[in-house]
Design a protein around this motif. Structure first.
Motif, PDB file in Angstrom:
ATOM      1  N   PRO A 246      31.980  30.429  49.504  1.00 22.12           N
ATOM      2  CA  PRO A 246      31.655  30.943  48.221  1.00 22.12           C
ATOM      3  C   PRO A 246      32.799  31.127  47.220  1.00 22.12           C
ATOM      4  CG  PRO A 246      30.487  32.152  49.739  1.00 22.12           C
ATOM      5  CD  PRO A 246      31.308  31.257  50.578  1.00 22.12           C
ATOM      6  N   PRO A 247      34.116  31.757  47.943  1.00 20.18           N
ATOM      7  CA  PRO A 247      35.237  31.821  46.880  1.00 20.18           C
ATOM      8  C   PRO A 247      35.675  30.426  46.320  1.00 20.18           C
ATOM      9  CG  PRO A 247      35.532  33.197  48.884  1.00 20.18           C
ATOM     10  CD  PRO A 247      34.140  32.313  49.090  1.00 20.18           C
TER      11      PRO A 247
ATOM     12  N   ILE B 161      33.224  29.545  43.387  1.00 17.34           N
ATOM     13  CA  ILE B 161      33.469  30.348  42.132  1.00 17.34           C
ATOM     14  C   ILE B 161      34.686  29.851  41.471  1.00 17.34           C
ATOM     15  CG2 ILE B 161      34.271  32.393  41.300  1.00 17.34           C
ATOM     16  CD1 ILE B 161      32.547  33.882  43.552  1.00 17.34           C
TER      17      ILE B 161
ATOM     18  N   LEU C  10      35.155  38.442  42.269  1.00 20.03           N
ATOM     19  CA  LEU C  10      34.201  38.041  42.750  1.00 20.03           C
ATOM     20  C   LEU C  10      34.677  36.969  43.900  1.00 20.03           C
ATOM     21  CD1 LEU C  10      32.337  36.793  39.699  1.00 20.03           C
ATOM     22  CD2 LEU C  10      31.666  38.437  41.175  1.00 20.03           C
ATOM     23  N   MET C  11      35.803  36.173  44.020  1.00 24.75           N
ATOM     24  CA  MET C  11      35.842  35.457  45.308  1.00 24.75           C
ATOM     25  C   MET C  11      36.187  36.314  46.410  1.00 24.75           C
ATOM     26  SD  MET C  11      38.259  32.347  43.448  1.00 24.75           S
ATOM     27  CE  MET C  11      39.328  33.260  42.588  1.00 24.75           C
TER      28      MET C  11
ATOM     29  N   LEU D 229      35.198  39.153  47.013  1.00 26.35           N
ATOM     30  CA  LEU D 229      34.016  39.967  47.397  1.00 26.35           C
ATOM     31  C   LEU D 229      32.975  39.140  48.138  1.00 26.35           C
ATOM     32  CD1 LEU D 229      32.210  42.411  47.170  1.00 26.35           C
ATOM     33  CD2 LEU D 229      30.983  41.756  45.390  1.00 26.35           C
ATOM     34  N   SER D 230      32.925  37.770  47.720  1.00 26.06           N
ATOM     35  CA  SER D 230      31.950  36.783  48.234  1.00 26.06           C
ATOM     36  C   SER D 230      32.609  36.055  49.847  1.00 26.06           C
ATOM     37  CB  SER D 230      31.910  35.308  47.242  1.00 26.06           C
ATOM     38  OG  SER D 230      33.301  35.059  47.270  1.00 26.06           O
ATOM     39  N   ALA D 231      33.859  36.395  49.885  1.00 24.87           N
ATOM     40  CA  ALA D 231      34.377  36.170  51.205  1.00 24.87           C
ATOM     41  C   ALA D 231      34.484  37.361  52.108  1.00 24.87           C
ATOM     42  CB  ALA D 231      36.061  35.742  51.018  1.00 24.87           C
TER      43      ALA D 231
ATOM     44  N   LEU E  20      32.037  39.866  52.239  1.00 23.10           N
ATOM     45  CA  LEU E  20      30.583  40.102  52.489  1.00 23.10           C
ATOM     46  C   LEU E  20      29.995  39.282  53.740  1.00 23.10           C
ATOM     47  CD1 LEU E  20      28.763  40.872  48.936  1.00 23.10           C
ATOM     48  CD2 LEU E  20      29.695  42.410  50.811  1.00 23.10           C
ATOM     49  N   PRO E  21      30.215  37.891  53.723  1.00 21.12           N
ATOM     50  CA  PRO E  21      29.934  37.133  54.958  1.00 21.12           C
ATOM     51  C   PRO E  21      30.647  37.593  56.110  1.00 21.12           C
ATOM     52  CG  PRO E  21      30.377  35.353  52.934  1.00 21.12           C
ATOM     53  CD  PRO E  21      30.940  36.868  52.661  1.00 21.12           C
TER      54      PRO E  21
ATOM     55  N   TYR F 149      28.973  40.436  57.480  1.00 18.66           N
ATOM     56  CA  TYR F 149      27.433  40.073  57.886  1.00 18.66           C
ATOM     57  C   TYR F 149      27.647  39.455  59.485  1.00 18.66           C
ATOM     58  CZ  TYR F 149      23.053  37.552  58.381  1.00 18.66           C
ATOM     59  OH  TYR F 149      22.141  37.179  58.989  1.00 18.66           O
TER      60      TYR F 149
END
Length: 344
Positions: A296-297, A300, A326-327, A329-331, A333-334, A337
Motif C-alpha cells: 500500500p505505501p 500511494i 498515509l504511507m 498508516l497503510s504499512a 495496519l497490515p 492485522y
C-alpha cells in the motif's frame, strides 16, 4: 609388511606321529621385511608348524612362499574384494577359505571396510589382510600376554571372530550414545546453546553415523555368512561348535541393534531436513509479510509520483505530510492485522 607367527605346542611335520610335544615357552616371531621365518624347537626336533600365520600386506614373494609351504593357492587381493559368496567362502584341497569384510578406521570421519581372508589349512590358520583393524591389534596383544589363546588354529579363528564382533558391539553402543546427542541437538530450542543454528554440523554427523552403521551391517552380514559356512563343516569339534553357536547369536543381536540405529539415523535425517524446511519457510514468510505490508505505501507513493496537471493534493499546504502519514498508516495496519492473526 608384518608377518606374525604364533606357535602352540610343537607338532612334528612328519606323518609318523600324531602327538604334540609341549615346549617350555610359547613364542611369537615377528618379521618386518619380506621373509617369513619358521622357528625350530630346541634339541634338534623337527620343524614345528605355527598355529597362526598373520600376513599383513604381504608381498608376492611372501605369498608364493606361503603357498609352497602349505600347498595351497591363496586368493589375490582382487579376488578378496569380490562379493560372490562362492568366491568368499569355499573349500579347496582340504583347506577352508573364508573372506569377510572387517570395519576399520571406525573412529575417523571416513570409516572403511577391508577384506580379511581366513585360511584354515591342516592345523594352521593363515590370515591375509591389507589393513590393520583394531580387533587384530587387540587379539595379538592378548595372545602375547596369554599364549593359551593360540593353542589351536580353531581357537585363534574363533578368538579373532569374537574380537571382531565385540568391536562391532562397542561401536554400536557408542553410536547409540552419539545419536542421542544428535537427537538433542536437532530438537533443541533455537535459544539453547547446544542448538546447531544451520544444522550443517548435525547433517555431517548424521551422515557419518549412517555411513558407519551401514558398513557395520555389511561386516555383520559377512560374519553371519561365515558362521553358516562353518556350521556345515564336520571338522569342527564340539567346543568349537558351541562357540560358533554363541557367536552366531551375538551377530544376530548386534545386527538387530544395527537395524535400529539405521532407522534412528533415517528418522533424525528426516527430522533435521524438516527443521531446515521450517526455518526456510519462516524466512520466506517474513519476506512475504514485508512485501504485503509495503505494497500500500508503494501504491500511494506511485500515485503521487504522477505528473498530472490537475491533482488537488499537490497544492495543499499539508499535502506532503498527509501523503507520508498515509504511507506509514497503510504499512502499520497490515502488520497489526498479521500479528493479530498469528502470522508473525
Amino acid at each position: 609388511m608384518d608377518t606374525n607367527e604364533f606357535f602352540a605346542p610343537v607338532r612334528a611335520t612328519t606323518d609318523d606321529t600324531n602327538t604334540a610335544t609341549p615346549i617350555e615357552t610359547q613364542s611369537c616371531a615377528s618379521v618386518d621385511a619380506g621373509e617369513v621365518t619358521s622357528a625350530k624347537p630346541a634339541g634338534g626336533k623337527a620343524d614345528r608348524l605355527p598355529v597362526w600365520v598373520d600376513l599383513h600386506s604381504p608381498t608376492p614373494e611372501e605369498i608364493h612362499e606361503i603357498e609352497e609351504r602349505f600347498g595351497i593357492e591363496m586368493p589375490t587381493r582382487e579376488e578378496m574384494q569380490e562379493i560372490e559368496l562362492s568366491s568368499r567362502l569355499y573349500e579347496e584341497d582340504g583347506a577352508l577359505f573364508m573372506t569377510v569384510s572387517v570395519l576399520t578406521k571406525a573412529t575417523t570421519d571416513a570409516p572403511q571396510t577391508t577384506a580379511v581372508t581366513f585360511i584354515l589349512v591342516k592345523k594352521t590358520l593363515i590370515t591375509v589382510r591389507y589393513a590393520d583393524p583394531v580387533p587384530f591389534k587387540t587379539f595379538i596383544r592378548r595372545v602375547k600376554r596369554s599364549p593359551s589363546l593360540a593353542n589351536s588354529a580353531e581357537t585363534v579363528l574363533f578368538g579373532l571372530l569374537e574380537q571382531i564382533v565385540d568391536r562391532l558391539a562397542d561401536l554400536m553402543e557408542q553410536t547409540t550414545i552419539d545419536l542421542e546427542k544428535l537427537s538433542n541437538q536437532v530438537f533443541a530450542s533455537p535459544e539453547d546453546q547446544d542448538s546447531d543454528g544451520d544444522h550443517r554440523e548435525t547433517l555431517r554427523q548424521i551422515g557419518r553415523t549412517g555411513n558407519l552403521s551401514g558398513k557395520a551391517k555389511d561386516s555383520l552380514l559377512n560374519l553371519h555368512r561365515l558362521g553358516l559356512f562353518l556350521s556345515t563343516q564336520a571338522r569342527l569339534k564340539k567346543d568349537a561348535k558351541a562357540r560358533l553357536k554363541i557367536l552366531s547369536r551375538d551377530i544376530v543381536s548386534i545386527t538387530e541393534h544395527a537395524n535400529f540405529i539405521a532407522n534412528k539415523v533415517t528418522f533424525l535425517l528426516d527430522a533435521t531436513l524438516g527443521m531446515i524446511s521450517l526455518e526456510q519457510n519462516n524466512i520466506i514468510k517474513i519476506f512475504s509479510v514485508a512485501a504485503a505490508a509495503f505494497l500500500p505505501p508503494t501504491l500511494i507513493a506511485s500515485i503521487y509520483g504522477m505528473n498530472f496537471e490537475f491533482m488537488p493534493e499537490l497544492g495543499w499546504e499539508f499535502g506532503y505530510p498527509v501523503a507520508i502519514g498515509l504511507m506509514v498508516l497503510s504499512a502499520v495496519l497490515p502488520l497489526l492485522y498479521f500479528k493479530r492473526k498469528g502470522w508473525l
